[in-house]
Enzyme design. Structure first.
Site, PDB file in Angstrom:
ATOM      1  CG  ASP A  11      -0.252   0.018   2.558  1.00  0.00           C
ATOM      2  OD1 ASP A  11       0.942  -0.374   2.623  1.00  0.00           O
ATOM      3  OD2 ASP A  11      -0.869   0.455   3.541  1.00  0.00           O
ATOM      4  CG  ASN A  40       0.559   3.346   4.273  1.00  0.00           C
ATOM      5  OD1 ASN A  40       0.348   3.298   5.471  1.00  0.00           O
ATOM      6  ND2 ASN A  40       1.604   2.764   3.703  1.00  0.00           N
ATOM      7  CG  PHE A 165      -1.762   1.640   9.813  1.00  0.00           C
ATOM      8  CD1 PHE A 165      -2.813   2.514  10.053  1.00  0.00           C
ATOM      9  CD2 PHE A 165      -1.490   1.281   8.497  1.00  0.00           C
ATOM     10  CE1 PHE A 165      -3.578   3.028   9.010  1.00  0.00           C
ATOM     11  CE2 PHE A 165      -2.245   1.783   7.447  1.00  0.00           C
ATOM     12  CZ  PHE A 165      -3.294   2.656   7.702  1.00  0.00           C
ATOM     13  CG  ASN A 166       0.381  -2.740   7.671  1.00  0.00           C
ATOM     14  OD1 ASN A 166      -0.055  -1.695   7.222  1.00  0.00           O
ATOM     15  ND2 ASN A 166       1.615  -3.172   7.430  1.00  0.00           N
TER      16      ASN A 166
HETATM   17  C1  BDR Z   1       2.934   0.064   8.646  1.00  0.00           C
HETATM   18  O1  BDR Z   1       1.917   1.031   8.421  1.00  0.00           O
HETATM   19  C2  BDR Z   1       2.248   1.849   7.330  1.00  0.00           C
HETATM   20  O2  BDR Z   1       2.231   3.197   7.717  1.00  0.00           O
HETATM   21  C3  BDR Z   1       3.610   1.437   6.842  1.00  0.00           C
HETATM   22  O3  BDR Z   1       3.648   1.424   5.427  1.00  0.00           O
HETATM   23  C4  BDR Z   1       3.816   0.063   7.422  1.00  0.00           C
HETATM   24  O4  BDR Z   1       3.369  -0.938   6.534  1.00  0.00           O
HETATM   25  C5  BDR Z   1       3.659   0.380   9.934  1.00  0.00           C
HETATM   26  O5  BDR Z   1       2.782   0.313  11.015  1.00  0.00           O
HETATM   27 CA    CA Z   2       2.847  -0.473   4.198  1.00  0.00          CA
END
Ligand code: BDR
Ligand code: CA
Length: 310
Positions: A11, A40, A165-166
């Site tokens: 992403d 993202n 996040f992911n």
């Molecule tokens: C992940 O979240 C995104 O901001 C980055 O690309 C990375 O994959 C880090 O938490």
């Molecule tokens: Ca990423």
């Protein structure tokens, strides 16, 4: 040398961009396809960014767009980390190449089923596409070697106190992937915050004085600034490059095998990767959790790979 055949599911994203640049430069990897996830930024922006990056670095590879939103939830994007475009900072030309008409999961299925060797999946965004692939086409599992992913953390989070996040963006998808029985290598925050590039080291990359070197340095300028202002860090963690670097140089990482569950229902802990440190669940230890890295060797690897672009 036998190359590891991989599919990059990303992403982009500053660190996704660097992960792609590393993967295409490495003589140990054979990138068979690139698919894009929503994370993202919106799915249109991450697709557009992936195409721009691939055009800019001069590679020709099948690209397909993935799911437009998480399996069950509204999409959450990260403009505060990656800017409005998802790739704020460097100015590179608009993409001229086009994605295939087929959806990401169909391209993945085709590449996996047609391959003589098992394919390694490298997801560096939310796991929506990988979960959909496994649900729609379970027959692919026999020809998947492993999943080397960036996501999660054994300790803490970066989007909530408990979640990275992911995983947080699509925890239901993450659960499907983690429960799939496929071998998983988890490059979570435990290792990615040790895989830091310092401000001064960015200059080594800029001094390579190639168009890709300058692009990477400008991606890092933006990422370093964000991590300085918000996290008060002396450099920036290179999250997604860890998922690629592990495949190229596993010997520079420390890891341990654990059973890992994904929390999908917690009031404060949704998106948490719950690591069974004390073997209390009795579940199969399906995840290799990366816990440390030799930072200097990691930075040297990145510099070396970027230097391959003239
Ligand atoms: C992940 O979240 C995104 O901001 C980055 O690309 C990375 O994959 C880090 O938490
Ligand atoms: Ca990423």
């Amino acid at each position: 040398m036998r190359k590891i055949p991989v599919i990059m599911d990303c992403d982009p994203g500053h660190d996704d961009a660097i992960a792609l640049i590393m993967a295409f430069a490495s003589e140990k990897l054979d990138v068979r396809a690139v698919t894009t996830s929503a994370g993202n930024q919106t799915p249109e922006k991450t697709l557009n960014n992936a195409l721009k990056i691939l055009d800019y670095i001069g590679v020709d590879v099948p690209v397909a767009q993935g799911a437009k939103h998480p399996l069950l939830r509204e999409l959450e994007v990260a403009p505060e980390v990656h800017g409005e475009s998802g790739l704020e900072g460097p100015e590179i030309p608009d993409a001229t190449s086009k994605p295939l008409e087929m959806p990401a999961i169909d391209l993945m299925r085709k590449v996996i089923m047609e391959s003589e060797e098992k394919i390694t999946l490298v997801p560096t965004g939310p796991l929506t596409n990988i979960a959909m692939l496994l649900l729609a086409y379970p027959e692919v599992k026999v020809n998947i070697e492993q999943i080397s992913l960036m996501g999660g953390a054994a300790y803490g989070g970066n989007w909530t106190p408990a979640a990275e996040f992911n995983i947080l963006v699509d925890p239901e998808a993450a659960k499907i992937v983690y429960d799939s029985g496929l071998p998983i290598i988890m490059a979570g925050l435990d290792v990615t915050h040790k895989a830091m590039i310092m401000k001064e080291e960015v200059e080594i990359i800029r001094d390579l004085d190639s168009k890709v070197g300058i692009f990477v340095a400008e991606l890092l300028d933006f990422f370093v600034k964000f991590h300085d202002e918000v996290w008060k860090l002396p450099g920036c963690p290179l999250h997604d490059p860890c998922a690629v670097a592990y495949l190229i140089a596993p010997e520079i990482f420390e890891s341990k095998q654990y059973a890992v569950d994904i929390e999908t229902k917690g009031e404060f802990t949704t998106g948490m990767t719950v690591v069974d440190f004390n073997h209390q669940t009795g579940k199969e230890e399906n995840v290799k959790v990366l816990l440390g890295v030799d930072r200097q060797k990691f930075v040297d690897l990145i510099v070396n790979l970027v230097s391959k672009y003239k």
